[in-house]
Design an enzyme around this catalytic site. Structure first.
Site, mmCIF file in Angstrom:
data_model
loop_
_atom_site.group_PDB
_atom_site.id
_atom_site.type_symbol
_atom_site.label_atom_id
_atom_site.label_comp_id
_atom_site.label_asym_id
_atom_site.label_seq_id
_atom_site.Cartn_x
_atom_site.Cartn_y
_atom_site.Cartn_z
ATOM 1 C CG MET A 24 3.612 -3.172 -5.832
ATOM 2 S SD MET A 24 3.815 -4.423 -6.850
ATOM 3 C CE MET A 24 2.155 -4.116 -7.661
ATOM 4 C CG HIS A 31 -1.259 2.949 -1.443
ATOM 5 N ND1 HIS A 31 -1.960 3.352 -2.781
ATOM 6 C CD2 HIS A 31 -1.111 1.757 -1.638
ATOM 7 C CE1 HIS A 31 -1.501 2.293 -3.674
ATOM 8 N NE2 HIS A 31 -1.157 1.352 -3.177
ATOM 9 N N GLY A 141 -4.226 -3.655 2.762
ATOM 10 C CA GLY A 141 -5.656 -3.391 2.673
ATOM 11 C C GLY A 141 -6.506 -4.615 2.226
ATOM 12 C CE LYS A 143 -9.109 -3.158 -5.615
ATOM 13 N NZ LYS A 143 -7.934 -3.631 -6.146
ATOM 14 C CB SER A 179 -7.265 -0.458 -8.277
ATOM 15 O OG SER A 179 -6.189 -0.701 -9.201
HETATM 16 O O1 PAF Z 1 -0.557 -5.092 -2.608
HETATM 17 C C1 PAF Z 1 0.537 -4.699 -3.285
HETATM 18 O O2 PAF Z 1 0.837 -3.373 -3.450
HETATM 19 C C2 PAF Z 1 1.744 -5.571 -3.203
HETATM 20 O O3 PAF Z 1 1.205 -6.803 -3.759
HETATM 21 C C3 PAF Z 1 2.749 -5.599 -2.160
HETATM 22 C C4 PAF Z 1 2.108 -6.299 -1.101
HETATM 23 C C5 PAF Z 1 3.214 -4.311 -1.957
HETATM 24 C C6 PAF Z 1 3.974 -6.429 -2.326
HETATM 25 O O4 PAF Z 1 4.631 -6.219 -3.678
#
Ligand code: PAF
Length: 294
Positions: A24, A31, A141, A143, A179
């Protein structure tokens, strides 16, 4: 790195083994660790950035979620993604969608109980991302351990031919799990109650403690003593995300707490032989704080 905004363009770019890293945005080293894991297994890495309105149970939380697409493009390119997929809400939910994906049991407790509809939103968007981008594998992840269990189950139940690869939690130098929401933290000392409590519980497990109540109590005390407002702490089966009374199978110990205005979640993976996955730690300040005060 190509920047695209439609499912059709992602499919045009596909070559060889394709990995998807769904996010997101407001990217950080958690990430980029997923991109690295994807890179090791695939010929082409697609990173998606989409703030999915369907998985937010509170409109203020959705409005406040940090966004900076230029920053994300730079970090994704640096991490080695080949395709950066940033669809609009219209692209993802193009028609008035009547279909929702619901994964029962796995979504019942913990985050599911505290955030009504959240996991239906996650399962629905991940199913759409799988269907629209057709990856061979996708990286998530640890997490978000309950989300990981949910996505695994959804992919299996709906026969998506996608291998789900899980990636250890990445932590800041002081142990706080990375986060995107960390940029809003005012009381870092209180936030550290989650990871400190989990590490103490993992140490207790290594010394032979197997009772869920005992392990959960270690975390609850640490969170409370540091000023966090505990939502839940639960020892759960890694596959079903169901609470378990003792550490007799692979499990995760998950905690959620409010620290000031910020709701945090964290976990450690624990195993019956006393071993644990606490995640990895950065040895430098996270990219989250570039150009910001921490
Ligand atoms: O973990 C996230 O960032 C979101 O829940 C995801 C998996 C991209 C779905 O929108």
């Amino acid at each position: 790195m190509r920047i695209v905004d439609t499912f059709a363009r992602v499919r045009e770019e596909r070559r060889g083994v394709v990995a998807l890293v769904p996010t997101m945005g407001y990217l950080h080293e958690g990430h980029t660790a997923c991109v690295a894991a994807a890179r090791r297994r695939a010929d082409m890495v697609v990173m998606s950035v989409f703030v999915n309105p369907l998985q937010f149970d509170r409109p203020d939380d959705l409005a406040r979620y940090p966004r900076d697409l230029d920053r994300d493009v730079a970090i994704a390119a640096d991490a080695g993604a080949d395709v950066f997929f940033a669809p609009s809400a219209d692209e993802v939910y193009s028609t008035e969608s009547l279909t929702r994906v619901q994964v029962t049991v796995v979504s019942a407790g913990m985050e599911g109980a505290h955030r009504p509809g959240h996991f239906d939103g996650v399962a629905t968007v991940v199913a759409k991302l799988f269907a629209g981008t057709q990856p061979h594998l996708a990286c998530f992840g640890r997490k978000d351990a309950q989300q990981l269990a949910l996505v695994r189950r959804m992919a299996a139940d709906l026969s998506f031919p996608v291998e789900i690869v899980d990636v250890p939690t990445v932590r800041e130098e002081d142990g706080l799990a990375l986060s995107s929401r960390n940029v809003f933290l005012a009381d870092r000392a209180a936030a550290l109650g989650l990871s400190r409590g989990l590490f103490a519980a993992a140490a207790a497990a290594a010394e032979g403690e197997r009772s869920a109540t005992a392990l959960e109590t270690v975390v609850a005390i640490e969170v409370a003593e540091r000023g966090g407002d505990l939502a839940y702490v639960t020892l759960a089966d890694t596959a079903t995300a169901q609470p378990i009374p003792s550490l007799d199978r692979p499990a995760f110990l998950a905690v959620a707490a409010r620290v000031g205005e910020v709701r945090l979640i964290d976990n450690v993976f624990l195993y019956p032989d006393g071993s644990a996955d606490l995640g990895t730690r950065l040895d430098h300040q996270s990219v989250l704080y570039e150009g910001r005060e921490r």
